[in-house]
Design a protein around this motif. Structure first.
Motif, PDB file in Angstrom:
ATOM      1  N   ASP A  13       4.790  -6.787  13.108  1.00 58.92           N
ATOM      2  CA  ASP A  13       3.827  -7.075  12.049  1.00 58.92           C
ATOM      3  C   ASP A  13       2.788  -5.961  11.936  1.00 58.92           C
ATOM      4  O   ASP A  13       2.463  -5.523  10.842  1.00 58.92           O
ATOM      5  CB  ASP A  13       3.166  -8.423  12.349  1.00 58.92           C
ATOM      6  CG  ASP A  13       2.030  -8.719  11.408  1.00 58.92           C
ATOM      7  OD1 ASP A  13       0.891  -8.331  11.717  1.00 58.92           O
ATOM      8  OD2 ASP A  13       2.274  -9.329  10.356  1.00 58.92           O
ATOM      9  N   GLU A  18      -0.106  -3.027   4.610  1.00 54.02           N
ATOM     10  CA  GLU A  18      -0.346  -4.048   3.590  1.00 54.02           C
ATOM     11  C   GLU A  18      -0.152  -3.465   2.200  1.00 54.02           C
ATOM     12  O   GLU A  18      -0.593  -2.353   1.913  1.00 54.02           O
ATOM     13  CB  GLU A  18      -1.765  -4.606   3.718  1.00 54.02           C
ATOM     14  CG  GLU A  18      -1.955  -5.462   4.947  1.00 54.02           C
ATOM     15  CD  GLU A  18      -3.347  -6.061   5.035  1.00 54.02           C
ATOM     16  OE1 GLU A  18      -4.227  -5.734   4.204  1.00 54.02           O
ATOM     17  OE2 GLU A  18      -3.566  -6.862   5.950  1.00 54.02           O
ATOM     18  N   ARG A  19       0.558  -4.244   1.345  1.00 55.51           N
ATOM     19  CA  ARG A  19       0.756  -3.942  -0.077  1.00 55.51           C
ATOM     20  C   ARG A  19       1.522  -2.651  -0.336  1.00 55.51           C
ATOM     21  O   ARG A  19       1.468  -2.102  -1.423  1.00 55.51           O
ATOM     22  CB  ARG A  19      -0.584  -3.917  -0.809  1.00 55.51           C
ATOM     23  CG  ARG A  19      -1.292  -5.263  -0.771  1.00 55.51           C
ATOM     24  CD  ARG A  19      -2.599  -5.252  -1.488  1.00 55.51           C
ATOM     25  NE  ARG A  19      -2.362  -4.808  -2.877  1.00 55.51           N
ATOM     26  CZ  ARG A  19      -3.304  -4.293  -3.643  1.00 55.51           C
ATOM     27  NH1 ARG A  19      -4.516  -4.140  -3.194  1.00 55.51           N
ATOM     28  NH2 ARG A  19      -3.031  -3.921  -4.873  1.00 55.51           N
ATOM     29  N   LYS A  35       4.284  -6.630   3.106  1.00 57.60           N
ATOM     30  CA  LYS A  35       3.283  -7.448   3.796  1.00 57.60           C
ATOM     31  C   LYS A  35       2.059  -7.519   2.884  1.00 57.60           C
ATOM     32  O   LYS A  35       1.501  -6.487   2.498  1.00 57.60           O
ATOM     33  CB  LYS A  35       2.907  -6.823   5.138  1.00 57.60           C
ATOM     34  CG  LYS A  35       1.839  -7.594   5.889  1.00 57.60           C
ATOM     35  CD  LYS A  35       1.521  -6.888   7.192  1.00 57.60           C
ATOM     36  CE  LYS A  35       0.354  -7.504   7.911  1.00 57.60           C
ATOM     37  NZ  LYS A  35       0.025  -6.725   9.122  1.00 57.60           N
ATOM     38  N   LEU A  36       1.666  -8.734   2.539  1.00 57.12           N
ATOM     39  CA  LEU A  36       0.524  -8.926   1.651  1.00 57.12           C
ATOM     40  C   LEU A  36      -0.775  -8.987   2.450  1.00 57.12           C
ATOM     41  O   LEU A  36      -0.761  -9.148   3.675  1.00 57.12           O
ATOM     42  CB  LEU A  36       0.715 -10.199   0.829  1.00 57.12           C
ATOM     43  CG  LEU A  36       2.025 -10.290   0.037  1.00 57.12           C
ATOM     44  CD1 LEU A  36       2.036 -11.539  -0.826  1.00 57.12           C
ATOM     45  CD2 LEU A  36       2.254  -9.053  -0.801  1.00 57.12           C
ATOM     46  N   THR A  37      -1.895  -8.905   1.749  1.00 52.30           N
ATOM     47  CA  THR A  37      -3.190  -8.931   2.423  1.00 52.30           C
ATOM     48  C   THR A  37      -3.465 -10.269   3.103  1.00 52.30           C
ATOM     49  O   THR A  37      -4.247 -10.338   4.041  1.00 52.30           O
ATOM     50  CB  THR A  37      -4.334  -8.603   1.443  1.00 52.30           C
ATOM     51  OG1 THR A  37      -4.254  -9.489   0.325  1.00 52.30           O
ATOM     52  CG2 THR A  37      -4.242  -7.164   0.965  1.00 52.30           C
ATOM     53  N   GLY A  39      -1.290 -11.787   4.843  1.00 55.62           N
ATOM     54  CA  GLY A  39      -0.415 -11.845   6.010  1.00 55.62           C
ATOM     55  C   GLY A  39       1.005 -12.276   5.719  1.00 55.62           C
ATOM     56  O   GLY A  39       1.882 -12.142   6.566  1.00 55.62           O
TER      57      GLY A  39
END
Length: 109
Positions: A13, A18-19, A35-37, A39
């Motif tokens: 992870d 992110e994004r 992976k979005l902001t 999570g």
């Protein structure tokens, strides 16, 4: 009839930005992982149904990615292209255990 799947480890992870999409190649499949902001992590087919644009290079907005070629808007949750355009991409379930991320892909015979 339920399809048999296997869990494929794709990374940690903390390694996923992110994004920003990441391309994962598994045998003959190319998968875009996002992976979005918040999570959430999504995995979708890495080709736009319109002209084959590489979705991992697209811009992320919420739970959507915009194809970098012609700006088609695709929902990462269900793979559906948003109106007025039509189509869909394959989605893959993601398993997030501790810091490890797995994508569930169909078993090949």
């Amino acid at each position: 009839m339920e399809q048999t799947v296997r869990n494929v480890f794709i990374g940690y992870d903390t390694e996923l930005p992110e994004r920003i999409g990441k391309t994962i190649v598994l045998e003959d499949m190319e998968i875009a992982v996002f992976k979005l902001t918040n999570g959430n992590i999504y995995a979708i087919e890495n080709r736009c149904p319109h002209r084959g644009g590489v979705l991992s290079e697209g811009m992320v907005s919420g739970e959507h990615v915009f194809c970098p070629l012609h700006d088609w808007k695709i929902n990462m949750k269900d793979g559906l292209v948003q109106a007025p355009d039509e189509g869909c991409v394959q989605t893959y379930d993601v398993i997030h255990e501790d810091d490890k991320v797995y994508v569930q892909v169909p078993l090949t015979e």
